[in-house]
Scaffold this active site. Structure first.
Site, PDB file in Angstrom:
ATOM      1  CG  ASP A 112      -0.242  -0.137   2.569  1.00 41.45           C
ATOM      2  OD1 ASP A 112      -0.867  -0.658   3.519  1.00 41.45           O
ATOM      3  OD2 ASP A 112       0.947   0.269   2.674  1.00 41.45           O
ATOM      4  CG  HIS A 127       4.142  -9.835  -0.394  1.00 38.29           C
ATOM      5  ND1 HIS A 127       3.356 -10.043   0.720  1.00 38.29           N
ATOM      6  CD2 HIS A 127       5.007 -10.879  -0.442  1.00 38.29           C
ATOM      7  CE1 HIS A 127       3.726 -11.180   1.301  1.00 38.29           C
ATOM      8  NE2 HIS A 127       4.733 -11.701   0.634  1.00 38.29           N
ATOM      9  CB  CYS A 135       7.337  -3.760 -19.114  1.00 37.79           C
ATOM     10  SG  CYS A 135       7.109  -4.220 -20.849  1.00 37.79           S
ATOM     11  CB  CYS A 155       6.303  -0.908 -21.106  1.00 34.15           C
ATOM     12  SG  CYS A 155       8.057  -0.683 -20.723  1.00 34.15           S
ATOM     13  N   GLY A 195       1.774  -6.440  13.213  1.00 36.34           N
ATOM     14  CA  GLY A 195       0.570  -6.488  12.370  1.00 36.34           C
ATOM     15  C   GLY A 195       0.576  -7.547  11.297  1.00 36.34           C
ATOM     16  CB  THR A 196       2.367 -10.053   9.944  1.00 41.87           C
ATOM     17  OG1 THR A 196       2.211 -11.115   8.982  1.00 41.87           O
ATOM     18  CG2 THR A 196       3.482 -10.425  10.909  1.00 41.87           C
ATOM     19  CB  SER A 197      -2.001 -13.576  10.389  1.00 45.96           C
ATOM     20  OG  SER A 197      -1.653 -13.716   8.998  1.00 45.96           O
TER      21      SER A 197
HETATM   22  P1  OAD Z   1      -3.329 -10.654   7.785  1.00 48.94           P
HETATM   23  O1  OAD Z   1      -4.650 -10.058   7.475  1.00 48.94           O
HETATM   24  O2  OAD Z   1      -3.123 -12.123   7.570  1.00 48.94           O
HETATM   25  O3  OAD Z   1      -2.938 -10.368   9.312  1.00 48.94           O
HETATM   26  C1  OAD Z   1      -3.077  -9.065   9.836  1.00 48.94           C
HETATM   27  C2  OAD Z   1      -2.669  -9.119  11.283  1.00 48.94           C
HETATM   28  O4  OAD Z   1      -2.729  -7.796  11.802  1.00 48.94           O
HETATM   29  C3  OAD Z   1      -3.604  -9.978  12.149  1.00 48.94           C
HETATM   30  O5  OAD Z   1      -2.808 -10.835  12.957  1.00 48.94           O
HETATM   31  C4  OAD Z   1      -4.346  -8.946  13.020  1.00 48.94           C
HETATM   32  O6  OAD Z   1      -4.605  -9.438  14.326  1.00 48.94           O
HETATM   33  C5  OAD Z   1      -3.319  -7.819  13.079  1.00 48.94           C
HETATM   34  N1  OAD Z   1      -3.858  -6.484  13.316  1.00 48.94           N
HETATM   35  C6  OAD Z   1      -5.089  -6.024  13.035  1.00 48.94           C
HETATM   36  N2  OAD Z   1      -5.186  -4.717  13.400  1.00 48.94           N
HETATM   37  C7  OAD Z   1      -3.965  -4.358  13.918  1.00 48.94           C
HETATM   38  C8  OAD Z   1      -3.418  -3.165  14.458  1.00 48.94           C
HETATM   39  N3  OAD Z   1      -4.146  -2.035  14.564  1.00 48.94           N
HETATM   40  N4  OAD Z   1      -2.124  -3.169  14.895  1.00 48.94           N
HETATM   41  C9  OAD Z   1      -1.380  -4.307  14.809  1.00 48.94           C
HETATM   42  N5  OAD Z   1      -1.839  -5.477  14.295  1.00 48.94           N
HETATM   43  C10 OAD Z   1      -3.116  -5.490  13.860  1.00 48.94           C
HETATM   44  O7  OAD Z   1      -2.238  -9.832   6.939  1.00 48.94           O
HETATM   45  P2  OAD Z   1      -0.734 -10.228   6.684  1.00 48.94           P
HETATM   46  O8  OAD Z   1      -0.169 -11.024   7.795  1.00 48.94           O
HETATM   47  O9  OAD Z   1      -0.029  -8.982   6.295  1.00 48.94           O
HETATM   48  O10 OAD Z   1       0.071 -11.513   0.496  1.00 48.94           O
HETATM   49  O11 OAD Z   1      -0.857 -11.177   5.385  1.00 48.94           O
HETATM   50  C11 OAD Z   1       0.330 -11.607   4.752  1.00 48.94           C
HETATM   51  C12 OAD Z   1       0.075 -11.719   3.285  1.00 48.94           C
HETATM   52  O12 OAD Z   1      -1.108 -12.502   3.031  1.00 48.94           O
HETATM   53  C13 OAD Z   1      -0.206 -10.385   2.592  1.00 48.94           C
HETATM   54  O13 OAD Z   1       0.974  -9.689   2.294  1.00 48.94           O
HETATM   55  C14 OAD Z   1      -0.905 -10.863   1.331  1.00 48.94           C
HETATM   56  C15 OAD Z   1      -1.846 -11.898   1.938  1.00 48.94           C
HETATM   57  O14 OAD Z   1      -2.196 -12.876   1.027  1.00 48.94           O
HETATM   58  C16 OAD Z   1       0.160 -11.096  -0.830  1.00 48.94           C
HETATM   59  O15 OAD Z   1      -0.533 -10.210  -1.261  1.00 48.94           O
HETATM   60  C17 OAD Z   1       1.188 -11.820  -1.633  1.00 48.94           C
END
Ligand code: OAD
Length: 262
Positions: A112, A127, A135, A155, A195-197
């Protein structure tokens, strides 16, 4: 503040003050407070549907091969949702940390561009970036800030057809980016996972690599995740609220309810 939380708060403050080489991995959660929807809610799977199709199909290599225009329309829809969105205090804090530490590496799974909008100058985009096109003929990349786009961007170098410069499901990460991220993680003394699962690899392997390299790992997330078991601290709360507390050197009990101290 309870004695345990005071101990946690002092440990966190000392870790942060003493850190020299810091690496941070962010996911969709750091953009949630800016209004960007995350991919998985409550540990669930991909939840996005658009025009009756799941995100896993819309963002797939297969659909790019059969219907590149629809892939562009899907990403342009996401770009239109982002057009008015601004970075939040979590993004701004990480941009400040880039200037604070001797060595600082920001690694993001997000496409983003909000880290760059917040002022981060060096971002390892695992990503890709939704505001860049690539291109399909010569591979050169170029910015596409117009949204909505009127047609598939051509392109600028060779006039060939382009695609969004993002990693689609079934594709490999951009050459060299993950290796640079892994090297930074293996050499850091403090690693934040924000902020990642932590379910998508290879990004999700970075916290383990940090632990193996004997870095201290701090997770920031409202929920426990698969890597919470590796983290030295899991701070349950929102990134926009918790990250500034490191810079302020004080942690409020309600947003810093540590689950684990190894
Ligand atoms: P997810 O949606 O899997 O996880 C988001 C995480 O952020 C969850 O664990 C939430 O609990 C947490 N969260 C929510 N609000 C928050 C806040 N205010 N502060 C901190 N944490 C918060 O997203 P990602 O882990 O980023 O891949 O997903 C990884 C990848 O899966 C993405 O990059 C995308 C997706 O498929 C591609 O596009 C290749």
């Amino acid at each position: 503040m309870s004695p345990v939380l005071t101990q946690v708060s002092n440990s966190l403050r000392d870790l942060f003050e003493d850190a020299r080489r810091v690496a941070v991995l962010t996911g969709a959660g750091i953009s949630a407070e800016s209004g960007v929807p995350t991919f998985r809610v409550g540990g669930g799977s991909e939840i996005w549907m658009w025009r009756g199709r799941p995100v896993t199909e819309l963002s797939s290599r297969e659909l790019l091969a059969t219907d590149p225009k629809l892939v562009w329309e899907w990403f342009d829809h996401r770009r239109s949702m982002l057009a008015e969105i601004r970075p939040n205090s979590g993004h701004l804090m990480l941009a400040e940390w880039e200037r604070r530490f001797e060595e600082f590496t920001l690694i993001t799974q997000n496409i983003d561009d909000l880290h760059q909008a917040a002022g981060s100058l060096r971002v390892l985009e695992l990503h890709g970036n939704i505001w860049r096109a690539r291109c399909r003929r010569c591979g050169s990349t170029f910015e596409v800030r117009e949204s909505p786009i009127q047609e598939v961007p051509q392109c600028l170098a060779c006039g060939g057809p382009s695609r969004p410069d993002v990693v689609l499901f079934g594709e490999l990460l951009p050459e060299g980016v993950f290796e640079r991220a892994e090297k930074a993680v293996q050499n850091c003394d403090l690693f934040f996972v924000v902020g990642t699962s932590a379910v998508v690899y290879p990004a999700a392997s970075l916290p383990i690599a940090a632990k193996q390299a004997r870095a201290r790992v701090i997770e920031v997330n409202p929920e426990l995740t698969d890597i919470s078991v590796f983290a030295d601290f899991t701070l349950l709360g929102n990134a926009g609220q918790i990250l500034p507390q490191f810079t302020q050197g004080r942690f409020e009990g309600n947003s810093c309810d540590s689950q684990r101290i190894n």
